[in-house]
Structure formats: C-alpha cells, structure tokens
Design a protein around this motif. Structure first.
Motif, PDB file in Angstrom:
ATOM      1  N   VAL A  38     134.963 -32.070 -42.252  1.00 56.12           N
ATOM      2  CA  VAL A  38     135.519 -30.770 -41.872  1.00 56.12           C
ATOM      3  C   VAL A  38     136.927 -30.999 -41.335  1.00 56.12           C
ATOM      4  CG1 VAL A  38     135.313 -28.773 -40.354  1.00 56.12           C
ATOM      5  CG2 VAL A  38     133.255 -29.795 -41.365  1.00 56.12           C
ATOM      6  N   ALA A  39     137.896 -30.422 -42.005  1.00 54.54           N
ATOM      7  CA  ALA A  39     139.311 -30.689 -41.685  1.00 54.54           C
ATOM      8  C   ALA A  39     139.801 -29.811 -40.541  1.00 54.54           C
ATOM      9  CB  ALA A  39     140.171 -30.459 -42.930  1.00 54.54           C
ATOM     10  N   LEU A  40     139.199 -29.993 -39.380  1.00 55.87           N
ATOM     11  CA  LEU A  40     139.604 -29.277 -38.180  1.00 55.87           C
ATOM     12  C   LEU A  40     139.634 -30.250 -37.009  1.00 55.87           C
ATOM     13  CD1 LEU A  40     137.441 -26.008 -38.412  1.00 55.87           C
ATOM     14  CD2 LEU A  40     139.924 -26.170 -38.721  1.00 55.87           C
ATOM     15  N   PRO A  41     140.503 -30.006 -36.025  1.00 58.48           N
ATOM     16  CA  PRO A  41     140.471 -30.830 -34.809  1.00 58.48           C
ATOM     17  C   PRO A  41     139.088 -30.727 -34.162  1.00 58.48           C
ATOM     18  CG  PRO A  41     142.428 -29.448 -34.859  1.00 58.48           C
ATOM     19  CD  PRO A  41     141.558 -28.979 -35.974  1.00 58.48           C
ATOM     20  N   GLN A  42     138.548 -31.873 -33.727  1.00 55.91           N
ATOM     21  CA  GLN A  42     137.201 -31.895 -33.168  1.00 55.91           C
ATOM     22  C   GLN A  42     137.155 -32.752 -31.915  1.00 55.91           C
ATOM     23  OE1 GLN A  42     134.163 -32.930 -36.124  1.00 55.91           O
ATOM     24  NE2 GLN A  42     135.559 -32.326 -37.765  1.00 55.91           N
ATOM     25  N   ARG A  43     136.272 -32.343 -30.999  1.00 56.40           N
ATOM     26  CA  ARG A  43     135.966 -33.161 -29.833  1.00 56.40           C
ATOM     27  C   ARG A  43     134.455 -33.286 -29.733  1.00 56.40           C
ATOM     28  NH1 ARG A  43     138.735 -32.808 -24.202  1.00 56.40           N
ATOM     29  NH2 ARG A  43     137.647 -34.806 -24.255  1.00 56.40           N
ATOM     30  N   ASP A  44     133.955 -34.519 -29.744  1.00 53.79           N
ATOM     31  CA  ASP A  44     132.521 -34.739 -29.545  1.00 53.79           C
ATOM     32  C   ASP A  44     132.309 -35.115 -28.087  1.00 53.79           C
ATOM     33  OD1 ASP A  44     134.029 -37.033 -30.329  1.00 53.79           O
ATOM     34  OD2 ASP A  44     132.171 -38.188 -30.413  1.00 53.79           O
ATOM     35  N   ILE A  45     131.490 -34.343 -27.415  1.00 55.06           N
ATOM     36  CA  ILE A  45     131.340 -34.442 -25.963  1.00 55.06           C
ATOM     37  C   ILE A  45     129.911 -34.865 -25.629  1.00 55.06           C
ATOM     38  CG2 ILE A  45     131.542 -33.191 -23.785  1.00 55.06           C
ATOM     39  CD1 ILE A  45     133.298 -31.145 -25.322  1.00 55.06           C
TER      40      ILE A  45
END
Length: 236
Positions: A136-143
């Motif tokens: 998925v070509a979106l900025p992501q943050r895995d928390i």
C-alpha cells in the motif's frame, strides 16, 4: 515493575499519533485493526477508520478504547457512535478458506486492504497495530499496542470486533451445537469439546493445529456407490 504495569493498565488511546502526522500535512489518517486472528473458526475481520481531527474529537469519542478492554454492551454503543461521527469507515473480511489458503497473516492483510478500498475520502496516511502493508503506497506507522495508544486504531478495533461478533452470532444460528455465540470461535474448552463431538464445520480453519488434528478424526462419510445402491434396491 508494579507501578509500570498499573500505568499501562490506565493507558488510554489519544490523538497524539494522528496529530504528529497532521503536523506533517496529512489530514485524512486511517487507523486499522483486526479481530479474530487467533480464532479456530470464522473469518478474520479488519476495519479502517478515519476520525475527524478537530478540537472536540477526543471529547466526542470519549470511551473509545482497545476493544478487548470493553464490555460487549459498551462496544455496541461505541460502534454506533463511531459509525455516526467518523469521517469514513471500511470493513474487510478474510474468510476461513482464505486463511487456510494463504495463512492468517496474509488473510489479515487482505482484509485490511479491502477495508481501505471502502474509505471515502481515501486516506493519506495509515496507523496500524504492529503491522505494515508494504504493497500500500501510503505513509504508515506500525505501533506496538496501537489499539491502546491511538484513538483511530482503537476505533477500528471496535468496528472489527463488533462486526465479527455479529457474523459469529449468525454462524451460531446455522451451527448451534458449537456455541459460537459464547466463544466467537476461540479455542475454549467448550469449543474443543464440540469439535471432538461433532467434527469441523466448513467455517473452521483446517490449517490451525487444533482443528487439523481433530478434523482427521472425522473423515467425511463415504458417498453411496453403485454396489451400495444395488444392495439397497435388492433389500427393498
């Protein structure tokens, strides 16, 4: 250590992660979470939720928390609140068949991508609970423990959990002997007992060890052969 544990127990999700992205220019931020990854039966359900980032958002969504920390009644009430006031909500489903074909992680990611396609307006960035979607070509943050830290992820956890619980209640109507209305497909002693007694349904995950081990005990009944039919006709 005890003080840290108590602090974590009091931890409530906030908009801190969302606002950090907002300050970078992203205003449509989707939180994603899933329900049912560890179950022996039923689908894995993912939800994506975009919350408004306004001054009253935190107050408007008071009570939204990690779905596991809430009662069923509270989840139902908060589900309605989120559906009414969120900017957008999407839900995706990974069936038991898909889980067996691809594995639970890939089925979860499939459900999340499906949930994202339902969002309108489309998200500009993603917040996920200890997971990433590389395709998925979106900025992501895995928390880590994202459903306890991010309000958007917590909202998604509630939507996913309530949606899945409702699906399992429908499944209970079709297969009442398994008690899906009680354990929702998790591997409780009562569920395992029902599996041993009745065998697996088409909605059980045969790739999961407890089911695969039990399923071998209940081979499908052989279909009637021509010889069987002939003997029945002769006997009649």
């Amino acid at each position: 250590m005890g003080k840290v544990d108590r602090t974590q127990a009091r931890l409530k999700p906030t908009l801190a992660e969302e606002m950090a992205l907002f300050e970078q220019g992203y205003s449509l931020i989707a939180g994603l979470d899933e329900a049912g990854r560890g179950c022996l039966a039923g689908p894995v359900v993912a939800a994506a939720v975009i919350l408004p980032l306004t001054d009253d958002t935190a107050q408007r969504f008071t009570g939204v928390n990690d779905s596991k920390q809430l009662t069923s009644q509270a989840r139902e009430c908060l589900y309605d609140l989120i559906m009414q006031h969120a900017v957008s909500v999407g839900v995706g489903i990974g069936s038991a068949e898909l889980i067996d074909e691809r594995n639970i992680l890939q089925a979860t990611k499939y459900a999340m991508r499906s949930a994202l396609t339902q969002l309108s307006p489309a998200p500009q960035a993603l917040l996920l609970d200890a997971l990433r979607l590389p395709d998925v070509a979106l900025p992501q943050r895995d928390i880590i423990k994202g459903d306890a830290r991010s309000l958007s992820i917590a909202a998604a956890s509630i939507i996913a959990k309530v949606t899945r619980d409702r699906l399992m209640l429908k499944l209970h109507e079709e297969y009442p002997a398994y008690g899906f209305n009680q354990h929702k497909g998790y591997g409780t002693p009562a569920h395992l007992t029902a599996l041993r007694k009745h065998g697996a349904t088409p909605h059980h995950r045969r790739s999961f060890a407890p089911v695969s081990e039990l399923f071998s005990l209940f081979p499908p009944e052989p279909s009637a052969t021509d010889a069987d039919v002939s003997s029945i006709i002769i006997e009649n």
